[in-house]
Design an enzyme around this catalytic site. Structure first.
Site, short mmCIF file in Angstrom:
data_model
loop_
_atom_site.label_atom_id
_atom_site.label_comp_id
_atom_site.label_asym_id
_atom_site.label_seq_id
_atom_site.Cartn_x
_atom_site.Cartn_y
_atom_site.Cartn_z
N GLU A 111 18.19 35.85 30.08
CA GLU A 111 18.76 36.03 31.53
C GLU A 111 19.14 34.74 32.20
O GLU A 111 18.78 33.47 31.76
CB GLU A 111 17.89 36.63 32.42
CG GLU A 111 17.62 38.13 31.84
CD GLU A 111 16.70 39.06 32.85
OE1 GLU A 111 16.92 40.18 32.75
OE2 GLU A 111 15.86 38.34 33.46
N HIS A 225 19.93 39.02 44.65
CA HIS A 225 20.51 39.17 43.27
C HIS A 225 22.03 39.39 43.22
O HIS A 225 22.49 40.00 44.01
CB HIS A 225 19.85 40.72 42.56
CG HIS A 225 19.88 40.53 41.14
ND1 HIS A 225 20.95 40.85 40.67
CD2 HIS A 225 18.85 40.70 40.32
CE1 HIS A 225 20.91 40.95 39.55
NE2 HIS A 225 19.60 40.82 39.17
N ARG A 266 19.98 32.50 39.37
CA ARG A 266 20.54 33.34 40.42
C ARG A 266 21.17 32.83 41.65
O ARG A 266 22.05 33.62 41.90
CB ARG A 266 19.30 34.33 40.62
CG ARG A 266 19.54 35.73 40.74
CD ARG A 266 18.11 36.46 40.55
NE ARG A 266 17.92 37.13 39.48
CZ ARG A 266 16.89 37.81 39.22
NH1 ARG A 266 15.82 37.93 40.03
NH2 ARG A 266 16.88 38.52 38.06
N HIS A 327 17.04 41.19 47.06
CA HIS A 327 16.31 41.44 45.73
C HIS A 327 14.74 41.12 45.67
O HIS A 327 13.80 41.80 45.40
CB HIS A 327 17.10 40.94 44.54
CG HIS A 327 16.49 41.24 43.22
ND1 HIS A 327 16.49 42.58 43.03
CD2 HIS A 327 15.91 40.66 42.44
CE1 HIS A 327 15.88 42.71 41.39
NE2 HIS A 327 15.22 41.56 41.40
N ARG A 362 13.43 32.27 42.56
CA ARG A 362 12.72 32.74 41.26
C ARG A 362 13.61 32.85 40.10
O ARG A 362 14.59 33.37 40.03
CB ARG A 362 12.22 34.41 41.75
CG ARG A 362 11.46 34.74 40.45
CD ARG A 362 10.76 36.04 40.66
NE ARG A 362 11.47 37.20 41.22
CZ ARG A 362 12.11 37.97 40.27
NH1 ARG A 362 12.29 37.54 38.94
NH2 ARG A 362 12.87 39.02 40.87
C1 SIN Z 1 17.30 41.86 36.33
O1 SIN Z 1 17.04 42.89 35.40
O2 SIN Z 1 18.35 41.55 36.54
C2 SIN Z 1 16.11 41.69 37.53
C3 SIN Z 1 15.17 41.10 36.75
C4 SIN Z 1 14.29 40.33 37.77
O3 SIN Z 1 14.36 40.71 39.05
O4 SIN Z 1 13.72 39.11 37.52
#
Ligand code: SIN
Length: 427
Positions: A111, A225, A266, A327, A362
């Site tokens: 990610e 997010h 993010r 988020h 985060r």
């Molecule tokens: C996501 O699946 O994008 C959220 C995961 C997270 O909040 O770390």
């Protein structure tokens, strides 16, 4: 009504449940939820749980977490969490959590902000699977009593020592006295117009903390997010997991042009999207995964595939309209490495706490991990020290209506003072 319990835990996300399950089975424990057992942000988590891939990855995992957090993190806490990450994952696997694997080998995804694949997952509904598994385990424990639909309205406090909590259920007050109390009450998304969070999460425990002078930290650190499903109607915004981007999904503006490296941390991706919305005067951008194999998409992301279909979007063919939404809360009740707050006998775990792990942004999939590591540390501390503690019952007269009103407004107003720039996002 008065109840007595060795340990009182408020909240049934991953941090509350994992704390309860790691406490000694000789203790009598009460776990309370404002709604049902599954109404939490943990249950909604899609992407997964990050972990150091092996001991050689600890250093890189620390670097990625610090980099995403813009170096506002507490480095020793970051190192501690990375180092202990494998152990809590092993405990989950022992509890029969099934992470996706192939030929007996765990599969790791990527990610934003991660320099390598280190995220374990269960399709695209990791949170639901983990929480369902932990709840099954919880229900098998004779020493744990579950109290649902009960809202924490106050702590019971004597000279900066927490003696338990006061709850309201069906308009009746319940005082639960305990030797130790653990707040695991989650995030604050219920205060925002656009949020991916469970709507019941309104920061009540943060208002209560402010009333008692319990130390909060990093009040202004709120995470948006980048990719929540854009739609005009839904109450809670549906998340389009960052793991889509980890598996190759591309962000495009309304003219079909790519405008950002999708795997930046993010905050950077969300800022690029905000700019795009402003510059092009539009309400969403597109996230496109339709170039990947259709069967792979349906099998790897069944929740997102089926939910988008309900909105008339076939993600194997169509780009998904997305926009940033509140988020996660990186700020919260300040805790030490055992999850102890500034009030005696009171702990905080999970999103309601501020451990210093995340800095001001985060790293993806570090939230469930934080709940696990600090839940375990909190329960270890309690197991070791509870024999020296006694229940104390206190007679106090409270004006509950006034307290409820204050709980509703105190944290929200504090947030407004610290973040006047997001006033329009708050309800
Ligand atoms: C996501 O699946 O994008 C959220 C995961 C997270 O909040 O770390």
């Amino acid at each position: 009504m008065k109840l007595i319990s060795d340990v009182l835990i408020v909240g049934t996300g991953i941090a509350g449940l994992f704390t309860a399950l790691n406490l000694s089975e000789n203790l009598n424990i009460t776990i309370v939820t404002k709604s049902t057992l599954t109404d939490s942000n943990s249950y909604l988590a899609q992407g997964g749980i990050s972990t150091a891939y092996d001991v050689n990855d600890i250093e890189d995992f620390v670097k990625d977490t610090l980099h995403a957090g813009n170096f506002k993190n507490n480095p020793s806490i970051v190192y501690m969490v990375a180092k202990e990450s494998r152990d809590v994952i092993d405990t989950l696997i022992n509890f029969e959590v099934k992470f996706d694997s192939l030929n007996g080998q765990l599969l790791y995804t990527k990610e934003g902000g991660h320099s390598k694949n280190r995220i374990l997952h269960h399709k695209d509904y990791t949170g639901k699977h983990v929480i369902d598994t932990l709840i099954t385990k919880l229900k098998s424990r004779k020493n744990i009593k579950i109290l649902k639909n009960s809202t924490l309205v106050d702590l019971i406090v004597k000279e900066n020592k927490c003696l338990g909590g006061t709850f309201i259920k069906n308009n009746k007050l319940i005082d639960i006295y305990s030797k130790y109390t653990v707040l695991a009450t989650g995030g604050i998304g219920g205060l925002f117009k656009n949020s991916t969070n469970a709507r019941i999460l309104t920061g009540d425990a943060l208002s209560i903390s402010l009333r008692y002078g319990i130390k909060l930290k990093d009040i202004e650190y709120i995470q948006f997010h980048p990719t929540a499903l854009y739609n005009k109607t839904s109450e809670r915004m549906f998340l389009i997991s960052e793991s889509l981007r980890g598996e190759g999904a591309i962000l495009k503006n309304i003219y079909g042009q790519r405008f950002v490296n999708e795997l930046l941390p993010r905050d950077k991706v969300a800022n690029k999207i905000w700019n795009e919305l402003k510059e092009k005067n539009c309400k969403f951008v597109y996230l496109d995964i339709s170039h990947l194999d259709k069967n792979y998409i349906r099998n790897r992301f069944p929740l997102i595939y089926n939910t988008c279909l309900e909105y008339g979007i076939d993600i194997t063919k169509d780009p998904i309209p997305v926009r940033p939404a509140q988020h996660y809360y990186m700020g919260g009740i300040e805790v030490d490495e055992f999850s102890r707050t500034s009030m005696d006998n009171l702990f905080a775990v999970g999103e309601v706490s501020c451990t210093g792990l995340h800095g001001n942004n985060r790293l993806a999939s570090n939230s469930l991990l934080e709940g696990l590591v600090f839940g375990k540390r909190c329960s270890d501390y309690i197991n070791k020290n509870i024999s020296s503690q006694k229940i104390e019952v206190l007679k106090v007269d409270k004006n509950i209506d006034e307290i409820i009103l204050e709980n509703k407004n105190l944290f929200r107003n504090t947030l407004r003072k610290h973040r006047s720039d997001i006033n329009d996002e708050l309800i």
